[in-house]
Design an enzyme around this catalytic site. Structure first.
Site, PDB file in Angstrom:
ATOM      1  N   LYS A   1      -3.675  -1.837  -9.311  1.00 28.12           N
ATOM      2  CA  LYS A   1      -4.369  -3.081  -8.999  1.00 28.12           C
ATOM      3  C   LYS A   1      -4.669  -3.129  -7.514  1.00 28.12           C
ATOM      4  CE  LYS A   1      -2.046  -5.149  -6.534  1.00 28.12           C
ATOM      5  NZ  LYS A   1      -1.436  -4.792  -5.222  1.00 28.12           N
TER       6      LYS A   1
ATOM      7  N   TYR B   1      -2.070 -11.286  -7.720  1.00 26.79           N
ATOM      8  CA  TYR B   1      -0.944 -11.634  -8.614  1.00 26.79           C
ATOM      9  C   TYR B   1      -1.029 -13.093  -9.058  1.00 26.79           C
ATOM     10  CZ  TYR B   1       1.412  -7.214  -7.731  1.00 26.79           C
ATOM     11  OH  TYR B   1       1.724  -5.879  -7.691  1.00 26.79           O
TER      12      TYR B   1
HETATM   13  P1  NAD Z   1       0.198   3.989   0.560  1.00 31.25           P
HETATM   14  O1  NAD Z   1      -0.559   3.918   1.829  1.00 31.25           O
HETATM   15  O2  NAD Z   1       1.684   4.026   0.645  1.00 31.25           O
HETATM   16  O3  NAD Z   1      -0.261   5.253  -0.280  1.00 31.25           O
HETATM   17  C1  NAD Z   1      -1.603   5.571  -0.471  1.00 31.25           C
HETATM   18  C2  NAD Z   1      -1.731   7.043  -0.783  1.00 31.25           C
HETATM   19  O4  NAD Z   1      -3.119   7.364  -0.893  1.00 31.25           O
HETATM   20  C3  NAD Z   1      -1.154   7.936   0.318  1.00 31.25           C
HETATM   21  O5  NAD Z   1      -0.422   8.980  -0.263  1.00 31.25           O
HETATM   22  C4  NAD Z   1      -2.383   8.493   1.015  1.00 31.25           C
HETATM   23  O6  NAD Z   1      -2.169   9.772   1.564  1.00 31.25           O
HETATM   24  C5  NAD Z   1      -3.380   8.553  -0.121  1.00 31.25           C
HETATM   25  N1  NAD Z   1      -4.766   8.558   0.313  1.00 31.25           N
HETATM   26  C6  NAD Z   1      -5.735   9.304  -0.240  1.00 31.25           C
HETATM   27  N2  NAD Z   1      -6.888   9.148   0.397  1.00 31.25           N
HETATM   28  C7  NAD Z   1      -6.664   8.277   1.398  1.00 31.25           C
HETATM   29  C8  NAD Z   1      -7.485   7.706   2.407  1.00 31.25           C
HETATM   30  N3  NAD Z   1      -8.777   8.026   2.514  1.00 31.25           N
HETATM   31  N4  NAD Z   1      -6.924   6.840   3.248  1.00 31.25           N
HETATM   32  C9  NAD Z   1      -5.639   6.492   3.144  1.00 31.25           C
HETATM   33  N5  NAD Z   1      -4.796   6.998   2.206  1.00 31.25           N
HETATM   34  C10 NAD Z   1      -5.313   7.890   1.345  1.00 31.25           C
HETATM   35  O7  NAD Z   1      -0.290   2.767  -0.331  1.00 31.25           O
HETATM   36  P2  NAD Z   1       0.443   2.185  -1.602  1.00 31.25           P
HETATM   37  O8  NAD Z   1       1.264   1.025  -1.204  1.00 31.25           O
HETATM   38  O9  NAD Z   1       1.100   3.282  -2.356  1.00 31.25           O
HETATM   39  O10 NAD Z   1      -0.805   1.581  -2.422  1.00 31.25           O
HETATM   40  C11 NAD Z   1      -1.629   2.401  -3.229  1.00 31.25           C
HETATM   41  C12 NAD Z   1      -2.231   1.562  -4.358  1.00 31.25           C
HETATM   42  O11 NAD Z   1      -1.185   1.029  -5.152  1.00 31.25           O
HETATM   43  C13 NAD Z   1      -3.050   0.356  -3.889  1.00 31.25           C
HETATM   44  O12 NAD Z   1      -4.142   0.164  -4.750  1.00 31.25           O
HETATM   45  C14 NAD Z   1      -2.094  -0.815  -4.025  1.00 31.25           C
HETATM   46  O13 NAD Z   1      -2.725  -2.062  -4.247  1.00 31.25           O
HETATM   47  C15 NAD Z   1      -1.290  -0.394  -5.232  1.00 31.25           C
HETATM   48  N6  NAD Z   1       0.076  -0.965  -5.255  1.00 31.25           N
HETATM   49  C16 NAD Z   1       0.502  -1.554  -6.384  1.00 31.25           C
HETATM   50  C17 NAD Z   1       1.762  -2.089  -6.445  1.00 31.25           C
HETATM   51  C18 NAD Z   1       2.263  -2.727  -7.712  1.00 31.25           C
HETATM   52  O14 NAD Z   1       3.335  -3.330  -7.690  1.00 31.25           O
HETATM   53  N7  NAD Z   1       1.564  -2.588  -8.816  1.00 31.25           N
HETATM   54  C19 NAD Z   1       2.592  -2.044  -5.319  1.00 31.25           C
HETATM   55  C20 NAD Z   1       2.137  -1.404  -4.177  1.00 31.25           C
HETATM   56  C21 NAD Z   1       0.857  -0.865  -4.145  1.00 31.25           C
END
Ligand code: NAD
Length: 369
Positions: A137, A222
């Site tokens: 999401k 949310y």
């Molecule tokens: P994060 O920054 O920790 O991880 C993102 C990942 O994407 C990294 O491994 C990064 O290397 C990679 N990536 C690939 N291409 C990229 C680019 N061009 N720029 C930046 N990063 C790039 O982020 P996250 O917290 O893991 O969030 C990722 C997704 O998950 C988002 O859509 C977020 O909304 C979602 N999320 C959902 C929940 C949930 O509870 N459902 C919780 C946190 C995050």
């Protein structure tokens, strides 16, 4: 929860308190003491960041889903994950070559866990490779992208599912069950408060191209999704007001704080807050003619806590990502639907509401949906 044994023990202890009809089916199946012999969803995770790591850990306790592959732009992470999760080299891809997953019979689904602005293109490529798409999401950064994703997955004959983990969470499921059973009477009001103080100003969440917006895309969603599953209706109008106190950190295209209201066909209303500037905001309140539900925290990683007019919610805490992935496998293999949908149409509904909220905040006008 560190091991499968602990997970199963916890389930056995709490089995008596689980309502039969609406408990996530995977929980019930795990409680029957029988070893699982059915199909296992073989998943590759795309994006090995913070949430990708959390999903991978959660999947260690799954019985219907298994992490078998990765897609990453960082070779050192791939090496770590291969060791940690025993992933064969042939199941590892990068962002350039992951279309080749098409030729890999050992991967059933790809879970897209990258920045929001990348979801649409990546999900469509996965669909074209003939694999089921599970997408985090918000499903995309606007409804137009969401529509393209739904269409592409339909055309490819694959499922599109969104990481709505709360739809599998036992206390949330119980409140939805109560609402469906009429235990709150006619539901008339929902209040959702979603927010936290965001740190590092250089992160992708504060980059409009990668995030598609600020707090609304990340955390406000949310309250939007919650209003829909708590009230059991789709909004027909929204109004919204934006407040920005730091225009350097929260640049053009990144909302800091938005309050918004939604009206529903029954006459029910919702009043919500989405913010990147305040902590301690993870609260849902549902009011009906015969009772209420109050949850705080309501959507964090848990344990979720809450009470209704009947007393405290006592359903067990089970790692959300474990329940979600077992539940999604069951949906894909057996067509078993969770109590609130997690498909692409569901993700698209939230995106249409987000588009409307942004428009309402910008124009100051009530926007019809
Ligand atoms: P994060 O920054 O920790 O991880 C993102 C990942 O994407 C990294 O491994 C990064 O290397 C990679 N990536 C690939 N291409 C990229 C680019 N061009 N720029 C930046 N990063 C790039 O982020 P996250 O917290 O893991 O969030 C990722 C997704 O998950 C988002 O859509 C977020 O909304 C979602 N999320 C959902 C929940 C949930 O509870 N459902 C919780 C946190 C995050």
């Amino acid at each position: 929860m560190s091991s499968r044994r602990e997970f199963l023990e916890k389930l056995t202890v709490s089995a008596v308190s689980l309502p039969i009809l609406y408990s996530p089916a995977s929980v019930l199946a795990a409680c029957d003491g029988q070893p699982y012999k059915g199909p296992v969803l073989r998943v590759a995770i795309m994006g090995l960041g913070s949430y990708g790591n959390r999903v991978a850990r959660g999947m260690e306790s799954c019985k219907r889903a298994k992490l078998v592959g990765v897609i990453s732009g960082t070779p050192s992470k791939v090496i770590d994950w291969r060791k940690k999760y025993d992933i064969p080299e042939k199941n590892c891809y990068n962002y350039k070559n992951f279309d080749q997953v098409k030729n890999n019979p050992d991967i059933d689904a790809v879970y897209v866990i990258t920045p929001n602005g990348l979801h649409c293109e990546q999900a469509i490529r996965v669909a074209k490779a003939g694999k089921h798409v599970i997408c985090e999401k918000p499903m995309a950064i606007n409804a137009e992208e969401g529509e393209r994703m739904v269409k592409a997955c339909k055309a490819a004959g694959v499922k599109l599912l969104v990481g709505y983990r709360m739809h599998f969470e036992p206390k949330t499921v119980e409140v939805i069950r109560m609402r469906k059973a009429g235990e709150f009477g006619k539901t008339k009001f929902f209040q959702g408060q979603s927010g936290f103080v965001i740190g590092d100003p250089t992160q992708w969440r504060l980059n409009p191209k990668l995030s598609g917006g600020g707090a609304m895309m990340d955390i406000g969603v949310y309250s939007i999704n919650g209003s829909r599953y708590m009230l059991g209706e789709e909004p027909i109008w929204v109004t919204a007001q934006e407040v920005k106190t730091d225009s350097v950190k929260f640049k053009e295209g990144i909302d800091e704080t938005i309050t918004f209201q939604m009206g529903f066909p029954s006459g029910a209303i919702a009043s919500c807050l989405s913010t990147y500037a305040m902590n301690n905001l993870d609260r849902f309140f549902l009011n009906g003619e015969k009772g209420f539900a109050e949850m705080q925290p309501s959507t964090g990683y848990g344990p979720i806590e809450g009470r209704t007019h009947k007393g405290k919610l006592t359903q067990p805490h089970i790692t959300h990502q474990t329940l979600q992935m077992d539940g999604m496998a069951q949906l894909i293999f057996e067509g078993v639907q969770p109590i609130a949908p997690v498909d692409g149409e569901e993700g698209l509904k939230d995106l249409k509401i987000i588009d409307a909220i942004f428009l309402a905040a910008k124009t100051g006008k009530k926007v019809e949906l």
